[in-house]
Design a protein around this motif. Sequence first.
Motif, PDB file in Angstrom:
ATOM      1  N   GLU A 277       0.855  -1.185   0.000  1.00 20.79           N
ATOM      2  CA  GLU A 277       0.000   0.000   0.000  1.00 20.79           C
ATOM      3  C   GLU A 277       0.887   1.231   0.000  1.00 20.79           C
ATOM      4  N   GLY A 278       0.343   2.328  -0.459  1.00 13.27           N
ATOM      5  CA  GLY A 278       1.148   3.538  -0.450  1.00 13.27           C
ATOM      6  C   GLY A 278       0.374   4.748  -0.886  1.00 13.27           C
ATOM      7  N   GLN A 279       1.090   5.847  -0.935  1.00 10.94           N
ATOM      8  CA  GLN A 279       0.506   7.114  -1.364  1.00 10.94           C
ATOM      9  C   GLN A 279       1.546   7.844  -2.202  1.00 10.94           C
ATOM     10  N   ILE A 280       1.083   8.393  -3.330  1.00 12.46           N
ATOM     11  CA  ILE A 280       1.947   9.184  -4.201  1.00 12.46           C
ATOM     12  C   ILE A 280       1.575  10.652  -4.014  1.00 12.46           C
ATOM     13  N   LEU A 281       2.596  11.456  -3.714  1.00 13.78           N
ATOM     14  CA  LEU A 281       2.417  12.899  -3.506  1.00 13.78           C
ATOM     15  C   LEU A 281       3.267  13.659  -4.512  1.00 13.78           C
TER      16      LEU A 281
ATOM     17  N   PRO B 107      -1.517  15.039  -2.667  1.00 12.25           N
ATOM     18  CA  PRO B 107      -1.869  13.772  -3.305  1.00 12.25           C
ATOM     19  C   PRO B 107      -1.990  13.894  -4.824  1.00 12.25           C
ATOM     20  N   VAL B 108      -1.556  12.854  -5.527  1.00 15.09           N
ATOM     21  CA  VAL B 108      -1.646  12.824  -6.991  1.00 15.09           C
ATOM     22  C   VAL B 108      -2.643  11.727  -7.387  1.00 15.09           C
TER      23      VAL B 108
ATOM     24  N   GLY C 100      -6.002   6.788  -6.061  1.00 15.27           N
ATOM     25  CA  GLY C 100      -7.317   7.406  -5.862  1.00 15.27           C
ATOM     26  C   GLY C 100      -7.195   8.910  -5.693  1.00 15.27           C
ATOM     27  N   ASP C 101      -8.284   9.545  -5.337  1.00 15.46           N
ATOM     28  CA  ASP C 101      -8.294  11.004  -5.144  1.00 15.46           C
ATOM     29  C   ASP C 101      -7.311  11.451  -4.066  1.00 15.46           C
ATOM     30  N   ASP C 102      -7.058  10.567  -3.101  1.00 15.09           N
ATOM     31  CA  ASP C 102      -6.121  10.877  -2.022  1.00 15.09           C
ATOM     32  C   ASP C 102      -4.690  10.422  -2.336  1.00 15.09           C
TER      33      ASP C 102
ATOM     34  N   ALA D  59      -2.241  -1.731   7.231  1.00 11.96           N
ATOM     35  CA  ALA D  59      -3.166  -1.103   6.297  1.00 11.96           C
ATOM     36  C   ALA D  59      -3.542   0.306   6.712  1.00 11.96           C
ATOM     37  N   PHE D  60      -3.043   1.289   6.002  1.00 13.58           N
ATOM     38  CA  PHE D  60      -3.315   2.719   6.155  1.00 13.58           C
ATOM     39  C   PHE D  60      -3.505   3.187   7.584  1.00 13.58           C
ATOM     40  N   GLY D  61      -2.406   3.193   8.305  1.00  9.59           N
ATOM     41  CA  GLY D  61      -2.415   3.785   9.628  1.00  9.59           C
ATOM     42  C   GLY D  61      -2.630   2.797  10.760  1.00  9.59           C
TER      43      GLY D  61
END
Length: 169
Positions: free
Chosen positions: A40-44, A49-50, A75-77, A165-167
């Motif tokens: 899992e991850g997040q792209i900034l 957020p992208v 996603g949007d986040d 999982a996310f936090g």
Amino acid sequence: MNRLPAKPTCRKLAVLLFLFLPLGACGMYLDNLILSSPVEGQILDHRRPVPGLTLERSLMWNVEQRPRLDYAITGDDGRFTFPEVRASYDFGWLSKYLHQPTVSQSIYVKTPERDLLAFANTRSSYRPMAETGFPVVSMVCDLKTVNPINEVVWKLACVLEKKGAFGRE
């Protein structure tokens, strides 16, 4: 000249080889081999957020000819997930014990300019948590931290997080 009779030990060894050598060709089916933990991850981009970016995960297992590819879209986040990957394989009886698992994983972020390497790892175990020691590979990547490894591969600096999982710790 008199020929000496074959020693009984040689005969026994020949019989044993004749009887047990085919066992190496007999299959031993193994199920639920973990090729990849969930990711899992997040792209900034400069901490924002992208949404809508495509990520490609490639898993190259040393018993298969071609890599396994799967894709995720932020996603949007800016968040994305890849599921855990498990496999089954019919090993030969002897190769089950002689086989050294090798699964190379790479995750690329597809941008209009170029593909950016976000994560690369090689696991040598089918056990859980082999990549990072945590149940989920969790990362945050910022597009402002892009560096060339060579003329072809560009690396996105990602921070691995010590959580599930996310936090959730």
